[in-house]
Design an enzyme around this catalytic site. Structure first.
Site, PDB file in Angstrom:
ATOM      1  N   TYR A 196       0.834  -1.203   0.000  1.00 32.71           N
ATOM      2  CA  TYR A 196       0.000   0.000   0.000  1.00 32.71           C
ATOM      3  C   TYR A 196       0.870   1.255   0.000  1.00 32.71           C
ATOM      4  CZ  TYR A 196      -2.939   3.735   1.925  1.00 32.71           C
ATOM      5  OH  TYR A 196      -3.576   4.933   2.147  1.00 32.71           O
ATOM      6  N   SER A 246      -4.555  12.179   8.590  1.00 34.66           N
ATOM      7  CA  SER A 246      -5.452  11.925   7.469  1.00 34.66           C
ATOM      8  C   SER A 246      -6.870  11.641   7.958  1.00 34.66           C
ATOM      9  CB  SER A 246      -4.949  10.717   6.671  1.00 34.66           C
ATOM     10  OG  SER A 246      -5.905  10.286   5.723  1.00 34.66           O
ATOM     11  N   GLN A 273      -6.084  16.755   7.767  1.00 33.65           N
ATOM     12  CA  GLN A 273      -6.348  16.711   6.334  1.00 33.65           C
ATOM     13  C   GLN A 273      -7.756  16.190   6.068  1.00 33.65           C
ATOM     14  OE1 GLN A 273      -6.526  13.450   4.809  1.00 33.65           O
ATOM     15  NE2 GLN A 273      -6.937  14.190   2.732  1.00 33.65           N
ATOM     16  N   TYR A 309     -10.678  15.216   2.801  1.00 31.55           N
ATOM     17  CA  TYR A 309     -10.951  15.004   1.386  1.00 31.55           C
ATOM     18  C   TYR A 309     -12.171  15.824   0.991  1.00 31.55           C
ATOM     19  CZ  TYR A 309      -7.700  11.099   1.659  1.00 31.55           C
ATOM     20  OH  TYR A 309      -6.580  10.340   1.839  1.00 31.55           O
ATOM     21  N   THR A 368      -7.255  17.974   0.476  1.00 36.36           N
ATOM     22  CA  THR A 368      -6.689  17.224  -0.643  1.00 36.36           C
ATOM     23  C   THR A 368      -7.653  17.313  -1.819  1.00 36.36           C
ATOM     24  OG1 THR A 368      -5.465  15.695   0.765  1.00 36.36           O
ATOM     25  CG2 THR A 368      -5.990  14.933  -1.447  1.00 36.36           C
ATOM     26  N   ARG A 403      -4.561   1.226  -8.213  1.00 38.77           N
ATOM     27  CA  ARG A 403      -3.291   0.714  -7.697  1.00 38.77           C
ATOM     28  C   ARG A 403      -3.386  -0.800  -7.700  1.00 38.77           C
ATOM     29  NH1 ARG A 403      -4.760   5.043  -3.064  1.00 38.77           N
ATOM     30  NH2 ARG A 403      -4.774   6.824  -4.489  1.00 38.77           N
ATOM     31  N   LYS A 420      -3.744  20.775  -0.993  1.00 44.37           N
ATOM     32  CA  LYS A 420      -2.768  19.763  -1.411  1.00 44.37           C
ATOM     33  C   LYS A 420      -3.212  19.099  -2.710  1.00 44.37           C
ATOM     34  CE  LYS A 420      -0.658  15.444   0.317  1.00 44.37           C
ATOM     35  NZ  LYS A 420      -1.265  14.431  -0.581  1.00 44.37           N
ATOM     36  N   HIS A 442       0.119  13.195  -5.256  1.00 41.25           N
ATOM     37  CA  HIS A 442      -0.370  12.126  -4.380  1.00 41.25           C
ATOM     38  C   HIS A 442       0.624  10.964  -4.323  1.00 41.25           C
ATOM     39  CE1 HIS A 442      -4.259  11.561  -2.209  1.00 41.25           C
ATOM     40  NE2 HIS A 442      -3.793  10.331  -2.074  1.00 41.25           N
ATOM     41  N   ARG A 481       0.217   8.181  -6.875  1.00 39.27           N
ATOM     42  CA  ARG A 481      -0.863   7.216  -6.652  1.00 39.27           C
ATOM     43  C   ARG A 481      -2.157   7.586  -7.369  1.00 39.27           C
ATOM     44  NH1 ARG A 481      -0.244   3.797  -2.560  1.00 39.27           N
ATOM     45  NH2 ARG A 481      -2.353   3.958  -1.706  1.00 39.27           N
TER      46      ARG A 481
END
Length: 387
Positions: free
Chosen positions: A25, A107, A128, A130, A156, A165, A252, A276, A279
């Site tokens: 990961y 996060s 942070q 989203y 973000t 991924r 970000k 990122h 990613r």
């Protein structure tokens, strides 16, 4: 105690001690992983200019990021699932950052909650978020961050849709981890990790479960996650988020000068040049190559920081000399955390600090705040010559 000379030493121990799905990961990018690789390799194209017979006494790496004093211009980036790399990982990383004197960013997709980290630290940290659809949940996230005395929020903006991924899909990544014959066999070889996980109650997403509507267990979390992110995000929506948070704000995920100007217009205090960690959009420029045009576009009107690819103090030195006002490490501190817990995060910070300090001196500079392009040799086409 093994001799730790650099972050790569920690990475080798981390790989031995952490289950494969969580190692993969952290140590992977999207699709072909071109951008993931070039985030680090592109730093090698920039050379340092050595100076001699210059007074190198009294060197200082101290500076400020968004008005806050830092021991060096390096923050701990928000990394999801950090508490799966090591039991109570976010708490341990936050403690190490606090003692070292650098920012820690929690996060939204952390295992330890905002409240968990606040209860186990003594100084403010950053939080942070989203760009999610649910306004009520977003406002409550910001309110919880205020209640925990977080001193900055970070939005973000590069995760409207998820870059694929491959390793995460093949490993069946989840928190808590899915138990399959192969994952069980692998985890049985990670005794230290397993004992740590048995000793903690924190094994799922602490900021989501019990806080988002209808999310009470891992299965409902999976449904919520697939529906929560907002592919229709635009700058007007980001302005709405700005109104939800009245403290210092960092955006970000900026990789284009046009987006840097938009971030400036919505009232951000800083932007982070970041892809990122390779990613999301594979085939995008590395962060360090994207940095100079963005600096040219916004100048000193807003603080410009850099994330993605930093593994050494020399990487920090190069980014700062190009004009960044701060940098972030994600994988570098995760390596330390998975290798040796809180002590490993401290080791990672110590390695980066020593490399930054010594390299700065050998370039003839004694203060990180005075770094400029004069200490660098940058190829003429470093930022690209495109048709």
């Amino acid at each position: 105690m093994p001799v730790i000379t650099c972050v790569d030493d920690l990475k080798r121990i981390y790989k031995r001690r952490t289950p494969k799905m969580f190692y993969d990961y952290a140590e992977s990018g999207s699709w072909t992983e071109q951008t993931f690789r070039e985030n680090t390799s592109d730093f090698n194209d920039i050379y340092l200019r050595q100076r001699v017979a210059v007074d190198m006494d009294g060197r200082s790496t101290k500076t400020r990021m968004i008005g806050q004093d830092v021991a060096m211009p390096v923050g701990l980036a928000p990394v999801g699932l950090t508490g799966m790399q090591c039991a109570d990982g976010e708490i341990k990383a936050a403690r190490a950052a606090e003692k070292f004197g650098v920012p820690f960013t929690l996060s939204t997709m952390s295992i330890c909650s905002i409240e968990d980290v606040a209860e186990n630290t003594t100084k403010p940290f950053w939080f942070q978020v989203y760009t999610l659809k649910d306004d009520d949940f977003m406002q409550r996230l910001f309110d919880r961050a205020k209640a925990a005395k977080c001193s900055a929020a970070m939005i973000t903006v590069d995760l409207q849709v998820l870059g694929q991924r491959h390793k995460d899909l093949k490993n069946g990544l989840s928190a808590p981890p899915k138990l399959t014959p192969s994952s069980i066999a692998n985890m049985m070889t990670k005794v230290h990790w397993g004992l740590g996980m048995l000793g903690t109650k924190r094994r799922s997403f602490g900021n989501i479960v019990g806080h988002a509507k209808g999310v009470t267990d891992p299965s409902s979390l999976s449904t919520w996650t697939s529906e929560a992110f907002d592919p229709s995000l635009n700058w007007d929506r980001i302005r709405e988020f700005r109104k939800m948070w009245d403290g210092p704000l960092i955006i970000k995920g900026i990789m284009d000068p046009r987006d840097a100007r938009e971030a400036l217009n919505v009232g951000a205090d800083a932007i982070i040049v970041s892809n990122h960690g390779g990613r999301q959009l594979d085939g995008a420029l590395s962060a360090i190559r994207a940095l100079p045009p963005i600096l040219d576009a916004v100048g000193d009107k807003i603080e410009v920081h850099l994330d993605s690819g930093i593994r050494t103090g020399q990487d920090v030195l190069k980014a700062m000399a190009l004009g960044a006002k701060g940098t972030y490490i994600g994988r570098a501190f995760v390596y330390g955390l998975g290798a040796m817990g809180e002590e490993g995060v401290t080791k990672a910070l110590e390695c980066i600090h020593k490399e930054l300090d010594v390299s700065m001196g050998l370039c003839g500079r004694t203060d990180v705040k005075t770094l400029d392009r004069d200490i660098l040799m940058v190829p003429e086409d470093f930022t690209g010559r495109w048709a």
